[in-house]
Design a protein around this motif. Sequence first.
Motif, mmCIF file in Angstrom:
data_model
loop_
_atom_site.group_PDB
_atom_site.id
_atom_site.type_symbol
_atom_site.label_atom_id
_atom_site.label_comp_id
_atom_site.label_asym_id
_atom_site.label_seq_id
_atom_site.Cartn_x
_atom_site.Cartn_y
_atom_site.Cartn_z
ATOM 1 N N ALA A 294 0.853 -1.189 0.000
ATOM 2 C CA ALA A 294 0.000 0.000 0.000
ATOM 3 C C ALA A 294 0.889 1.240 0.000
ATOM 4 C CB ALA A 294 -0.928 0.008 1.215
ATOM 5 N N ASN A 295 0.473 2.260 -0.742
ATOM 6 C CA ASN A 295 1.123 3.578 -0.741
ATOM 7 C C ASN A 295 2.614 3.518 -1.056
ATOM 8 O OD1 ASN A 295 -1.396 4.602 0.171
ATOM 9 N ND2 ASN A 295 -0.833 4.107 2.283
ATOM 10 N N VAL A 296 2.953 2.787 -2.099
ATOM 11 C CA VAL A 296 4.366 2.605 -2.428
ATOM 12 C C VAL A 296 5.089 3.912 -2.693
ATOM 13 C CG1 VAL A 296 3.820 2.223 -4.866
ATOM 14 C CG2 VAL A 296 5.966 1.355 -3.927
ATOM 15 N N PHE B 290 9.247 -4.017 10.970
ATOM 16 C CA PHE B 290 8.699 -2.731 10.571
ATOM 17 C C PHE B 290 7.520 -2.952 9.649
ATOM 18 C CE2 PHE B 290 8.593 1.708 9.580
ATOM 19 C CZ PHE B 290 8.161 1.759 8.276
ATOM 20 N N HIS B 291 6.403 -2.342 9.950
ATOM 21 C CA HIS B 291 5.223 -2.453 9.095
ATOM 22 C C HIS B 291 5.134 -1.181 8.268
ATOM 23 C CE1 HIS B 291 3.553 -6.125 10.880
ATOM 24 N NE2 HIS B 291 4.139 -5.681 11.979
ATOM 25 N N GLY B 292 5.605 -1.267 7.027
ATOM 26 C CA GLY B 292 5.607 -0.114 6.147
ATOM 27 C C GLY B 292 4.372 -0.089 5.272
ATOM 28 N N HIS B 293 4.430 0.727 4.236
ATOM 29 C CA HIS B 293 3.289 0.851 3.326
ATOM 30 C C HIS B 293 3.797 0.889 1.894
ATOM 31 C CE1 HIS B 293 0.564 1.661 6.646
ATOM 32 N NE2 HIS B 293 1.522 2.404 7.138
ATOM 33 N N GLN B 294 2.999 0.291 1.033
ATOM 34 C CA GLN B 294 3.396 0.230 -0.370
ATOM 35 C C GLN B 294 2.170 0.078 -1.230
ATOM 36 O OE1 GLN B 294 4.368 -3.058 -2.305
ATOM 37 N NE2 GLN B 294 5.028 -1.849 -4.003
ATOM 38 N N GLY B 295 2.273 0.474 -2.499
ATOM 39 C CA GLY B 295 1.124 0.553 -3.400
ATOM 40 C C GLY B 295 0.297 -0.706 -3.486
ATOM 41 N N HIS B 296 -1.032 -0.567 -3.445
ATOM 42 C CA HIS B 296 -1.950 -1.689 -3.523
ATOM 43 C C HIS B 296 -2.024 -2.197 -4.953
ATOM 44 C CE1 HIS B 296 -4.713 -4.264 -1.652
ATOM 45 N NE2 HIS B 296 -5.131 -3.411 -0.736
#
Length: 327
Positions: free
Chosen positions: A236-238, A275-281
């Motif tokens: 999510a949110n890459v 670490f729980h990051g976020h990157q594009g769905h």
Amino acid sequence: MVFKKMLSAFGVGGPTVDTVLSNPNTRPGLFLDGHVNLRGGETEARIEQISLALVTQVEVEGGGSEYTGVMEFHRMPVAGAMQLAPGQQMSIPFQLPVPWETPITDVYGQRLRGMTMGLRTELAVARAVDKSDLDLVSVHPLPVHEKILEAFSRLGFQFKKADVERGHIRGVRQTLPFYQEIEFFAAPQYAHAIKEVEVTFVTNPHTVDVVIECDRRGGMFGGSHDTFGRYVVEHANVDQVDWTRLVDGWISQMVTHYGNQFHPGNQFHHGAPSFHGHQGHHGGRGRGPGMGAVVGGAALGFAGGMIAGEMMDGMFDDDGGDEGFDE
């Protein structure tokens, strides 16, 4: 006729198989599409089954030795029993799902040194020698993989090689019997503390476990050892994450603290940071983004450490069929 049937039993004048991929490029979680083309031989043949399988080279350690073999890790039947008349031509379409943990073979359009991946077609013929076909497959990184690898390059890490090792990482859920290691020489700012870094991605539809191994230099009172860290990032949110800063923080944390050490057998020690990051769905029913984004962006020197992998004749087991990597 009896003589022809006897020859067919030895693979002479029997049916042939040729698989044609619509596109040999794919990503973890996507698909490989194409057709399996059959041509009947000189006599009628009973086909028992047609199957597709993904295969790759894997390093295996055991008994104090290490060797490289070819491992099948995903199989799908394409067709069941059928009769194939002499000279008959048949084309069977297929769509093979690519497992999320499939190793990456290509980055920025170039083959990673040490990586080999193929799609094997097996034609099981009753009372005759089975036929097979093998096609080269290129697996490109997902956006999160690409961003992390790009971050290592921006920080000055130089790509060394990649390989696939048989085994499981303790504490990380794996569905395949192996994991990939992408190796880098240490960036100049870390060269005083570490020699090399190995990165492993264990991917699922929702997150990616990023396991990092730092080969630490020995101190005055001890020899070198390995430090390990595990970080989990989401799909999510890459584009909203400063990946260079994030990866730099991971490495700095591992260099500053001795961290945990693996035991023989490549098992992960509990207690590593997460670490729980976020990157594009991924869009489109979980199939991920289109292939147009696979090789976009600057290579940033990452490709400088890569060479096209050699596809050598006989590298995969020869079972008597017409086999080889198609261009």
